[in-house]
Design a protein around this motif. Structure first.
Motif, PDB file in Angstrom:
ATOM      1  N   ILE A   2       0.992  -1.202   0.389  1.00  0.00           N
ATOM      2  CA  ILE A   2       0.218  -0.064   0.364  1.00  0.00           C
ATOM      3  C   ILE A   2       0.922   0.701   0.185  1.00  0.00           C
ATOM      4  O   ILE A   2       1.595   1.403   0.667  1.00  0.00           O
ATOM      5  N   GLU A   3       0.692   1.914  -0.535  1.00  0.00           N
ATOM      6  CA  GLU A   3       1.633   3.038  -1.291  1.00  0.00           C
ATOM      7  C   GLU A   3       1.509   4.243  -0.828  1.00  0.00           C
ATOM      8  O   GLU A   3      -0.503   4.416  -1.494  1.00  0.00           O
ATOM      9  N   ASP A   4       1.398   5.114   0.529  1.00  0.00           N
ATOM     10  CA  ASP A   4       0.637   6.057   0.490  1.00  0.00           C
ATOM     11  C   ASP A   4       1.715   7.121   0.299  1.00  0.00           C
ATOM     12  O   ASP A   4       2.678   7.833   0.864  1.00  0.00           O
ATOM     13  N   ASP A   5       0.616   8.138  -0.480  1.00  0.00           N
ATOM     14  CA  ASP A   5       1.684   9.090  -1.424  1.00  0.00           C
ATOM     15  C   ASP A   5       0.817  10.518  -0.763  1.00  0.00           C
ATOM     16  O   ASP A   5       0.421  11.441  -1.627  1.00  0.00           O
ATOM     17  N   TYR A   6       1.030  10.686   0.109  1.00  0.00           N
ATOM     18  CA  TYR A   6      -0.179  11.776   0.374  1.00  0.00           C
ATOM     19  C   TYR A   6       0.625  13.181   0.533  1.00  0.00           C
ATOM     20  O   TYR A   6      -0.419  14.401   0.419  1.00  0.00           O
ATOM     21  N   ASP A   7       2.166  13.771   0.384  1.00  0.00           N
ATOM     22  CA  ASP A   7       2.247  15.109  -0.198  1.00  0.00           C
ATOM     23  C   ASP A   7       3.218  15.167  -0.996  1.00  0.00           C
ATOM     24  O   ASP A   7       4.047  16.511  -0.784  1.00  0.00           O
ATOM     25  N   THR A  52      -4.242  11.303  -2.035  1.00  0.00           N
ATOM     26  CA  THR A  52      -5.372  12.384  -1.543  1.00  0.00           C
ATOM     27  C   THR A  52      -5.297  14.092  -1.900  1.00  0.00           C
ATOM     28  O   THR A  52      -4.307  14.258  -1.940  1.00  0.00           O
ATOM     29  N   PHE A  53      -6.484  14.587  -2.262  1.00  0.00           N
ATOM     30  CA  PHE A  53      -6.380  16.403  -2.527  1.00  0.00           C
ATOM     31  C   PHE A  53      -5.775  17.251  -1.085  1.00  0.00           C
ATOM     32  O   PHE A  53      -6.219  18.267  -0.727  1.00  0.00           O
ATOM     33  N   SER A  54      -6.467  16.246   0.113  1.00  0.00           N
ATOM     34  CA  SER A  54      -6.531  16.692   1.324  1.00  0.00           C
ATOM     35  C   SER A  54      -4.759  17.879   1.675  1.00  0.00           C
ATOM     36  O   SER A  54      -5.590  18.881   2.503  1.00  0.00           O
ATOM     37  N   LYS A  55      -4.053  17.719   1.603  1.00  0.00           N
ATOM     38  CA  LYS A  55      -2.797  18.530   2.186  1.00  0.00           C
ATOM     39  C   LYS A  55      -2.635  19.223   0.573  1.00  0.00           C
ATOM     40  O   LYS A  55      -2.046  20.287   0.545  1.00  0.00           O
ATOM     41  N   ALA A  56      -2.990  19.478  -0.942  1.00  0.00           N
ATOM     42  CA  ALA A  56      -2.763  19.938  -1.570  1.00  0.00           C
ATOM     43  C   ALA A  56      -3.430  21.460  -2.024  1.00  0.00           C
ATOM     44  O   ALA A  56      -3.404  22.356  -2.869  1.00  0.00           O
ATOM     45  N   VAL A  57      -5.080  20.703  -0.999  1.00  0.00           N
ATOM     46  CA  VAL A  57      -5.869  21.454  -1.279  1.00  0.00           C
ATOM     47  C   VAL A  57      -6.854  22.108  -0.364  1.00  0.00           C
ATOM     48  O   VAL A  57      -6.224  23.199   0.093  1.00  0.00           O
ATOM     49  N   ALA A  58      -7.482  20.888   0.475  1.00  0.00           N
ATOM     50  CA  ALA A  58      -8.107  21.427   1.155  1.00  0.00           C
ATOM     51  C   ALA A  58      -8.071  20.386   2.058  1.00  0.00           C
ATOM     52  O   ALA A  58      -8.911  19.431   1.691  1.00  0.00           O
ATOM     53  N   PRO A  59      -8.269  20.030   3.748  1.00  0.00           N
ATOM     54  CA  PRO A  59      -8.885  18.931   4.336  1.00  0.00           C
ATOM     55  C   PRO A  59     -10.194  18.498   4.346  1.00  0.00           C
ATOM     56  O   PRO A  59     -10.654  17.465   4.291  1.00  0.00           O
ATOM     57  N   ALA A  60     -10.655  19.937   4.613  1.00  0.00           N
ATOM     58  CA  ALA A  60     -12.623  19.959   4.218  1.00  0.00           C
ATOM     59  C   ALA A  60     -13.206  19.084   2.673  1.00  0.00           C
ATOM     60  O   ALA A  60     -14.622  18.502   2.827  1.00  0.00           O
TER      61      ALA A  60
END
Length: 471
Positions: free
Chosen positions: A278-283, A310-318
């Motif tokens: 499982i590759e987590d590529d979070y930021d 995910t787009f949480s870091k690149a855009v917004a957590p919400a």
């Protein structure tokens, strides 16, 4: 061409680029700068205001991204039509606070918070997002309120494919992608597909993922890391049949998995049938030195890597949108056991995000945020110079946080307590270990602080952690 005279204030919480941005935006909104009027070049404005060109460029980039200015090649910058724009709330406004609340971050009154979870929400492109929302919600688009595809909308999955191919070196089909409301949901889907597993996790690691996986009944096996990432020899000895890794930028240490280590980990996955990574590529978007690190999934020759972004870091957590790229074998399994699940992300949000990607807003936003975070990153490193005699700094190549390890052997708890007494909140590395371990390391996240706050916070830490004070 109009003449701009911008009255800078002595407000230390508002850097010059932000004051330039706010002044021009207000002039356009209130009609004092008319649509089509040409503005001075970034060089001309920098010379007139006696600031660096990077300062004026950053302000103009923000205005262009939000639609207040138009950049015309070989001609310069022009004011846009204000009627088509919606104003972006100022930093500290209700909308920014709502996003902050949704991100799980709470501001402690009077504390400078070096949270590793924070992001800079003051530069979220509200105007662009509103524009796309308004256009999506036009009366003719009623189909967005009907049930959508379980995997997510084709348009969004296609846009994600294009993004992954261009930026992460991953070649996949939209049919391999599953969109979900957060990585936790995707991990729950994955459990439905793979069943109970013995999962090796880097130690330290992202604890939320370990909690979710453990709650699903998986056996979690901590595996130590070094500067190249998860140790392949310990992974082989662990008895795991799946590994959860962050090869491009390990959280929280910032380690980058070397090419040779990636090869060893991939080889481990193919030694026994049914093993997966499982590759987590979070930021992966935020790297400040050298070329971007390619995703491990792009080198997967045997279909063993499950990629989660995910787009949480690149855009917004919400904006609760994450996605998973499944290898072909697991993709077929998904259709069999999960194909009847409804998508957890609304079609309206998916359409807005798809357009945000397709129409170039996401790329411009990333470029702007890279510049902003790079400035904060460099300001933090410069401010930390006096502390280098007592602390070893690591994790500075990418991401939104740095690690400080005490060379004097000061315990993490002591460092945190001294900082808190002085009005600064820092975080201990021990909170991210799966096996209890003594730590002499603290984490400094800088994304949600202004450069002036970063410098002031480090000065306070220097005084709080001085040899005299710690004695």
């Amino acid at each position: 061409m109009i003449d701009l005279m911008i009255p800078f204030t002595d407000n230390k919480s508002a850097p010059y680029y932000e004051q330039i941005y706010c002044f021009i935006k207000k002039e356009i909104q209130e009609g004092r700068i008319g649509a089509g009027e040409k503005l001075p070049s970034t060089r001309q404005l920098a010379e007139k205001l006696s600031v660096s060109r990077s300062t004026t460029q950053l302000a103009y980039d923000q205005l262009v991204a939000e639609g207040y200015l138009e950049a015309r090649p070989c001609r310069g910058y022009y004011a846009a039509e204000v009627e088509s724009l919606l104003s972006m709330p100022e930093r500290g406004s209700e909308e920014t606070e709502l996003l902050l609340e949704a991100s799980g971050e709470e501001r402690e009154e009077g504390m400078l918070d070096f949270s590793p979870r924070g992001i800079d929400l003051g530069h979220f492109p509200f105007s662009v997002w509103r524009k796309l929302s308004r256009e999506t919600l036009q009366e003719g688009n009623r189909e967005f309120f009907a049930s959508g595809l379980p995997r997510g909308e084709q348009k969004l999955r296609g846009a994600i494919c294009d993004y992954l191919r261009a930026s992460r070196g991953i070649h996949c089909r939209p049919e391999q992608i599953v969109v979900g409301a957060g990585s936790e949901y995707l991990l729950m889907l994955l459990w439905q597909i793979t069943g109970k597993r013995r999962i090796a996790m880097e130690d330290p690691t992202y604890r939320q993922a370990s909690r979710v996986l453990q709650s699903l009944g998986h056996d979690i096996l901590p595996v130590a890391i070094d500067r190249s990432g998860m140790r392949a020899d310990l992974l082989a000895q662990s008895g795991a049949d799946m590994a959860y890794i962050m090869p491009s930028h390990q959280f929280p240490t910032g380690a980058v998995m070397s090419v040779s280590r990636r090869r060893e980990i991939l080889n481990w996955s193919v030694e026994v049938p049914g093993r997966y990574l499982i590759e987590d590529d979070y930021d992966s978007e935020f790297r400040y030195r050298g070329r971007p690190i390619p995703a491990l999934c792009g080198s997967d020759y045997a279909g063993r890597v499950i990629y989660i972004g995910t787009f949480s870091k690149a855009v917004a957590p919400a904006i609760r949108v994450s996605y998973m790229v499944l290898p072909e074998e697991l993709n077929r399994r998904y259709d069999e056991v999960c194909g009847f699940y409804a998508s957890t992300v609304s079609r309206v949000d998916q359409e807005i995000l798809a357009r945000f990607l397709e129409e170039g807003y996401f790329e411009r936003h990333l470029n702007r945020m890279r510049g902003i975070y790079r400035n904060k990153h460099d300001a933090l490193l410069e401010a930390l110079e006096p502390l280098r005699k007592d602390f070893r700094i690591s994790g500075q190549m990418a991401g939104l946080q740095l690690l400080l390890e005490s060379c004097r052997g000061e315990r993490e708890e002591t460092l945190i307590a001294r900082a808190a007494q002085a009005g600064v909140r820092v975080y201990g590395l021990s909170a991210y270990f799966l096996k209890p371990a003594e730590s002499h390391t603290v984490i400094l996240g800088y994304a949600n602080l202004e450069e002036e706050e970063i410098c002031r916070g480090v000065q306070i830490l220097q005084e709080a952690w001085s040899t005299k004070e710690m004695a």
